[in-house]
Design a protein around this motif. Structure first.
Motif, PDB file in Angstrom:
ATOM      1  N   LEU A 137       0.821  -1.210   0.000  1.00  0.00           N
ATOM      2  CA  LEU A 137       0.000   0.000   0.000  1.00  0.00           C
ATOM      3  C   LEU A 137       0.859   1.267   0.000  1.00  0.00           C
ATOM      4  CD1 LEU A 137      -2.817  -0.945   2.560  1.00  0.00           C
ATOM      5  CD2 LEU A 137      -3.144  -0.403   0.136  1.00  0.00           C
ATOM      6  N   CYS A 138       1.862   1.272   0.856  1.00  0.00           N
ATOM      7  CA  CYS A 138       2.687   2.476   0.993  1.00  0.00           C
ATOM      8  C   CYS A 138       3.468   2.768  -0.287  1.00  0.00           C
ATOM      9  CB  CYS A 138       3.650   2.330   2.172  1.00  0.00           C
ATOM     10  SG  CYS A 138       2.826   2.417   3.782  1.00  0.00           S
ATOM     11  N   ARG A 139       3.943   1.736  -0.945  1.00  0.00           N
ATOM     12  CA  ARG A 139       4.645   1.961  -2.217  1.00  0.00           C
ATOM     13  C   ARG A 139       3.703   2.533  -3.260  1.00  0.00           C
ATOM     14  NH1 ARG A 139       7.394  -2.954  -0.968  1.00  0.00           N
ATOM     15  NH2 ARG A 139       5.859  -4.136  -2.159  1.00  0.00           N
TER      16      ARG A 139
ATOM     17  N   GLU B 213       4.010   6.154  -5.101  1.00  0.00           N
ATOM     18  CA  GLU B 213       4.093   6.269  -6.552  1.00  0.00           C
ATOM     19  C   GLU B 213       2.935   7.075  -7.134  1.00  0.00           C
ATOM     20  OE1 GLU B 213       4.185   2.241  -7.819  1.00  0.00           O
ATOM     21  OE2 GLU B 213       6.248   1.881  -7.135  1.00  0.00           O
ATOM     22  N   ALA B 214       1.779   7.019  -6.452  1.00  0.00           N
ATOM     23  CA  ALA B 214       0.612   7.769  -6.916  1.00  0.00           C
ATOM     24  C   ALA B 214       0.643   9.229  -6.472  1.00  0.00           C
ATOM     25  CB  ALA B 214      -0.666   7.095  -6.407  1.00  0.00           C
ATOM     26  N   GLY B 215       1.663   9.609  -5.701  1.00  0.00           N
ATOM     27  CA  GLY B 215       1.770  10.983  -5.247  1.00  0.00           C
ATOM     28  C   GLY B 215       0.896  11.331  -4.064  1.00  0.00           C
ATOM     29  N   LEU B 216       0.361  10.309  -3.391  1.00  0.00           N
ATOM     30  CA  LEU B 216      -0.503  10.554  -2.237  1.00  0.00           C
ATOM     31  C   LEU B 216       0.310  10.696  -0.947  1.00  0.00           C
ATOM     32  CD1 LEU B 216      -3.322   7.971  -3.041  1.00  0.00           C
ATOM     33  CD2 LEU B 216      -3.333  10.444  -3.465  1.00  0.00           C
ATOM     34  N   ALA B 217       1.549  10.246  -0.963  1.00  0.00           N
ATOM     35  CA  ALA B 217       2.420  10.346   0.207  1.00  0.00           C
ATOM     36  C   ALA B 217       3.843  10.611  -0.271  1.00  0.00           C
ATOM     37  CB  ALA B 217       2.363   9.065   1.026  1.00  0.00           C
ATOM     38  N   GLU B 218       4.553  11.444   0.475  1.00  0.00           N
ATOM     39  CA  GLU B 218       5.919  11.782   0.082  1.00  0.00           C
ATOM     40  C   GLU B 218       6.904  10.675   0.456  1.00  0.00           C
ATOM     41  OE1 GLU B 218       7.127  15.512   1.603  1.00  0.00           O
ATOM     42  OE2 GLU B 218       5.524  16.633   0.601  1.00  0.00           O
ATOM     43  N   GLU B 219       6.631   9.951   1.542  1.00  0.00           N
ATOM     44  CA  GLU B 219       7.542   8.914   2.007  1.00  0.00           C
ATOM     45  C   GLU B 219       6.827   7.574   2.150  1.00  0.00           C
ATOM     46  OE1 GLU B 219       9.331  10.184   5.618  1.00  0.00           O
ATOM     47  OE2 GLU B 219      10.299  11.946   4.729  1.00  0.00           O
ATOM     48  N   ASP B 220       7.614   6.518   2.095  1.00  0.00           N
ATOM     49  CA  ASP B 220       7.107   5.159   2.295  1.00  0.00           C
ATOM     50  C   ASP B 220       7.173   4.871   3.793  1.00  0.00           C
ATOM     51  OD1 ASP B 220       6.659   2.452   2.532  1.00  0.00           O
ATOM     52  OD2 ASP B 220       7.982   1.868   0.896  1.00  0.00           O
ATOM     53  N   ALA B 221       6.035   4.982   4.478  1.00  0.00           N
ATOM     54  CA  ALA B 221       6.005   4.826   5.932  1.00  0.00           C
ATOM     55  C   ALA B 221       6.327   3.408   6.383  1.00  0.00           C
ATOM     56  CB  ALA B 221       4.639   5.246   6.474  1.00  0.00           C
ATOM     57  N   ALA B 222       6.143   2.423   5.528  1.00  0.00           N
ATOM     58  CA  ALA B 222       6.376   1.036   5.922  1.00  0.00           C
ATOM     59  C   ALA B 222       7.838   0.627   5.780  1.00  0.00           C
ATOM     60  CB  ALA B 222       5.505   0.100   5.092  1.00  0.00           C
TER      61      ALA B 222
END
Length: 271
Positions: A44-46, A50-59
């Motif tokens: 999910l985090c990746r 990639e979709a621009g919904l989050a700046e960092e991969d929290a996982a």
């Protein structure tokens, strides 16, 4: 999982997700379920990143749990085998599946494909393993070495003889259709539980039991590998690790004899 996350976090924003949120979600879960859930979080985090919904991969900073090594599928004991045979008569499909798995030592993925067409004129059951592609030859009506404990084969012959119908493969449903691998595994496990066999004994455990029997009776690693289709010595050793060491130390016949006695192969099964 998504419904569970929605219930826990409601309208929380993806961009506000942090590693400690994920760690809190995994807390209290056993290692295997926690690691499986972490895999979902990572996917999910990746995707969010990639979709621009989050700046960092929290996982990404969250480490998987350490899982202690296990022996895998548990072998069946002599008592387990006796219980299953007592519960399921030779005429039942459960008994035929058991005896086929036990004698051949085949994986369920191969056992569901086995049938009379795979037995050649010399009495050998030959097939290619779906997992490795390696060829396996098991004595069916051919003479079997004593280290294979040929008396077990008599039960297989009896189960085959008592089946009401004949099919292209031996393991079939009540409607005479071949069984799928997953459904066959679940069906067989249910049959084991119905026989009072506990501890999660599975079809694959019979493969380990066959390896252990052969090791106890003096079969060499090469002989065991040929019968079960193992690709390496380490695999042979892993499957035979639980062999009864006292019986092995007590000694076995160094020159295993073959079971050529005609009374061990019923007349109706001979070529």
């Amino acid at each position: 999982m998504l419904d569970d996350i929605r219930g826990r976090y409601g309208t929380g924003l993806v961009r506000d997700l942090r590693p400690h949120h994920i760690r809190a979600d995994l807390e209290g879960r056993p290692p295997h379920p926690a690691n499986n859930r972490l895999k979902c979080w990572r996917g999910l985090c990746r995707w969010w990143q990639e979709a621009g919904l989050a700046e960092e991969d929290a996982a990404s900073p969250v480490r998987a749990r350490r899982v202690l090594p296990t022996e895998g599928h548990l072998p069946w004991s002599r008592d387990d085998i006796a219980k299953f045979r007592a519960r399921w008569p030779h005429a039942t499909s459960q008994r035929l599946a058991f005896e086929l798995l036990f004698w051949t030592g085949a994986r369920m993925s191969d056992a569901v494909r086995l049938g009379p067409g795979m037995v050649d004129a010399d009495g050998w059951l030959s097939y290619r393993q779906s997992k490795t592609g390696g060829k396996v030859d098991v004595p069916f009506t051919a003479a079997a070495p004593e280290w294979a404990e040929p008396s077990d084969r008599v039960h297989l012959f009896s189960a085959l003889r008592d089946q009401a119908d004949r099919h292209a493969v031996w393991m079939v449903t009540a409607q005479g259709r071949p069984r799928s691998i997953k459904a066959a595994s679940q069906w067989f496990s249910a049959a084991a539980r119905a026989a009072g066999i506990t501890g999660g004994r599975s079809a694959h455990g019979l493969r380990k039991t066959r390896a252990q029997i052969m090791a106890e009776r003096g079969a060499t690693p090469d002989q065991r590998a040929a019968w079960l289709g193992h690709e390496s010595l380490s695999e042979v050793q892993h499957y035979s690790r639980g062999a009864d060491r006292r019986r092995m130390l007590a000694g076995t016949d160094p020159e295993p004899k073959s079971s050529n006695s005609s009374d061990r192969v019923p007349t109706w099964m001979r070529k």
